[in-house]
Design an enzyme around this catalytic site. Structure first.
Site: not given
Ligand code: FMN
Length: 438
Positions: A143, A203, A250
């Protein structure tokens, strides 16, 4: 078609004069972030980083949809179909040996040797914010996610893992999970990592469908990581071992609170020769575009599936690229605007306000959207109050703890039947100013 890796892309920006080089020595302690913010969305390359002679630092590299579309050699309007197709037609990336990201293997792990930025004086510490995090689960496989990480010792960081993320699910099951935090990536990897697809979808296969992506075995972990990135931090994340994380800005540009978050123990660091550290300003345009863009195809799909012809969607920066969606439709029947509102909320559960406009409105121009509201909207007729529902935990005005929010949709489309004045914007004849102004 040839797509460049991060280093090649940086070289291209340099050779075409499309990046501003900062020759003055810069400090990673708040100064670099302040300069990036002041220059936003212009890409910057800091050539002399105080205390880190081997590194350069780059930021604001993909701060606009246009820069991301340019990378893929398409127009911004083609991004939704491109991403939708990549999610549907995933393909395994090519695995290579002796990758660029492992040209240098650091002898000891010392986070103090990396130019990790402290972005703002109120932050809890130095933060990695651009890392794409590769993890794996015995059942679901690999992932990609984003998880910010705050340094608190020479080899430990606390890392924000929101409940519900795939990585959170993996950690819940295993208690501890190997992770590679990869810094210095191009939009194929960045955008793929930001998508929320079904657990079990790797991904990196979406990244490869967006643009050919090379992967390699991590040095110390059983993980395939982007081979061309600049810096990799390999180690383990622990569910039960926790440390304070925050405060940190954030997506909404407000400060997030301090929480006890899982510890990331860094056990090996590898990097390219003459590494470039990719900075990503929290809450700034690059963060916003990466976060909001992957929601646009899900809204687009949901509106079309509801029987309304959706032309384009903008999860716009004014709405923190998360809380607002502007949906452009080809209105055929009077109810289309309201149907599209309800479908858009289905396509993006964290959204608070949806604005539906006709096809003559440029959804990237806030003035045009406001004009549609001013001239085509009547609250008692065109407002759809969805009521109180869970929205986004990022919204400071949502109920703390439950994230309950009042969702509202604005149908800014013109009525199909005109009774008084018309709704079309009057056009002046088009002229070429060169014929009139010397
Ligand atoms: C620049 C950026 C920073 C992010 N930071 C975090 C973070 O610190 N913690 C978190 O849980 N998600 C964070 N996210 C959101 C998720 O990592 C992201 O939406 C991801 O697609 C979730 O994927 P999943 O559905 O495979 O869990 C961030 C996304 C971006 C684009």
């Amino acid at each position: 078609m040839i797509f460049l890796n991060f280093r090649e892309y940086m070289n291209k920006l340099e050779s075409t004069g499309s990046i501003t080089k900062i020759k003055k020595e810069i400090s990673i302690d708040v100064e670099a972030a302040a300069v990036l913010k002041a220059a936003e969305p212009t890409p910057l390359l800091f050539e002399k980083v105080k205390g880190f002679p081997d590194f350069r630092v780059a930021g604001n590299i993909f701060s606009t949809k246009i820069s991301i579309a340019n990378y893929f050699k398409i127009t911004p309007a083609q991004l939704i179909p491109k991403l939708t197709e990549a999610i549907d037609k995933r393909s395994p990336p090519e695995e290579i040996k002796s990758p660029p990201c492992q040209e240098v293997i650091m002898g000891t792990v010392d986070l103090g040797k990396l130019p990790i930025l402290k972005h703002n004086k109120n932050d809890g510490g130095r933060y990695i914010s651009s890392a794409v995090v590769v993890t794996k689960d015995p059942e679901f496989g690999q992932n990609l996610d984003f998880h910010r990480a705050m340094e608190y010792t020479a080899n430990k960081m606390s890392t924000r893992i929101i409940k519900g993320r795939d990585f959170y699910k993996f950690l819940e099951r295993a208690g501890e999970v190997e992770a590679a935090y990869c810094v210095g990536n191009t939009p194929n990897v960045l955008v793929a990592a930001a998508t929320s697809v079904k657990t079990g979808i790797n991904e990196l296969e979406i990244a490869n469908a967006l643009a050919p992506t090379k992967v390699t075995k991590a040095k110390t972990l059983d993980l395939l990581i982007p081979a061309d990135c600049e810096v990799v931090l390999e180690g383990k994340v622990f569910m039960k071992e926790r440390a304070a994380e925050g405060p940190f800005i954030d997506l909404t540009e407000t400060y997030d609170i301090v929480r006890e978050e899982p510890v990331f123990e860094v056990r090996k660091i590898t990097h390219r020769k003459n590494p470039i550290w990719q900075a990503l300003l929290p809450g700034a345009l690059e963060h916003k575009v990466l976060m909001g863009m992957p929601r646009e195809p899900t809204i687009f799909k949901s509106v079309n599936e509801a029987g309304v012809q959706c032309i384009d969607v903008n999860v716009n920066p004014g709405g923190s690229s998360w809380l607002h969606a502007i949906v452009k439709i080809d209105k055929k029947v009077e109810e289309d605007g309201k149907t599209a509102i309800r479908a858009a909320f289905e396509g993006h559960k964290s959204c608070k306000h949806v604005f539906v406009v006709d096809k003559d409105i440029n959804i990237y121009d806030p003035l045009e959207v406001e004009w549609a509201m001013a001239t085509r909207f009547q609250a008692d007729r065109d407002l759809v109050d969805i009521g109180r529902e869970p929205g986004s935990s990022l919204d400071p005005s949502a109920e703390a703890g439950t994230k309950i929010t009042n969702k509202v949709g604005f149908d800014l489309t013109a009525p199909l039947k005109t009774e008084g004045k018309g709704f079309a914007k009057a056009e002046f004849p088009k002229v070429d100013l060169k014929d009139y102004i010397e």
